[in-house]
Design a protein around this motif. Structure first.
Motif, PDB file in Angstrom:
ATOM      1  N   ASP A 152       0.854  -1.188   0.000  1.00 18.95           N
ATOM      2  CA  ASP A 152       0.000   0.000   0.000  1.00 18.95           C
ATOM      3  C   ASP A 152       0.888   1.236   0.000  1.00 18.95           C
ATOM      4  N   ASN A 157       7.195   4.073   8.811  1.00 14.05           N
ATOM      5  CA  ASN A 157       7.118   3.563  10.181  1.00 14.05           C
ATOM      6  C   ASN A 157       5.989   2.558  10.355  1.00 14.05           C
ATOM      7  N   LYS A 158       4.877   2.760   9.681  1.00 16.34           N
ATOM      8  CA  LYS A 158       3.774   1.784   9.755  1.00 16.34           C
ATOM      9  C   LYS A 158       4.180   0.477   9.066  1.00 16.34           C
ATOM     10  N   ARG A 159       4.892   0.590   7.951  1.00 15.89           N
ATOM     11  CA  ARG A 159       5.342  -0.593   7.222  1.00 15.89           C
ATOM     12  C   ARG A 159       6.302  -1.411   8.073  1.00 15.89           C
ATOM     13  N   VAL A 167       0.799   3.825   2.961  1.00 17.47           N
ATOM     14  CA  VAL A 167       1.303   3.486   4.300  1.00 17.47           C
ATOM     15  C   VAL A 167       2.666   4.131   4.507  1.00 17.47           C
ATOM     16  N   SER A 168       2.859   4.716   5.683  1.00 15.38           N
ATOM     17  CA  SER A 168       4.142   5.364   5.985  1.00 15.38           C
ATOM     18  C   SER A 168       5.220   4.313   6.232  1.00 15.38           C
TER      19      SER A 168
END
Length: 108
Positions: free
Chosen positions: A99, A105-107, A102-103
């Motif tokens: 995605d 850090n989220k990844r 998605v940032s």
């Protein structure tokens, strides 16, 4: 098949404009690691790739890297848009499972 030489002979190259990197676990001397890379964003003037280094069993992330690249005219050093034939090739290898919204850090 992608042919860098074709683009370089036409005066087109890519410059890295930035990296985001996280070192999650150490990689030790002589350790066998697995490195995977994927193209996850493509538009007329930007590429974003993800590179993941994992242990040999591929069950532990050691590092995560996102790199951004822009196409440039090698004679002038100025930013250009991707050639149509490059876009036609690259659209076929883009990883749509990641995605793009998605940032980092989220990844991670």
């Amino acid at each position: 098949m992608f042919d860098f030489q074709k683009y370089y002979s036409e005066g087109i190259g890519w410059v890295v404009t930035g990296h985001e990197i996280a070192y999650v676990k150490p990689a030790f001397y002589n350790e066998i690691v697995n490195i995977r890379s994927t193209l996850f964003h493509l538009d007329e003037s930007l590429l974003r790739i993800e590179i993941i280094m994992m242990n040999q069993k591929q069950n532990q992330i050691k590092s995560l890297l996102w790199s951004s690249l822009v196409p440039v005219d090698l004679k002038t050093g100025t930013k250009i848009i991707h050639p149509i034939d490059f876009m036609d090739w690259a659209i076929n290898i883009i990883n749509t499972d990641l995605d793009n919204s998605v940032s980092f850090n989220k990844r991670l």
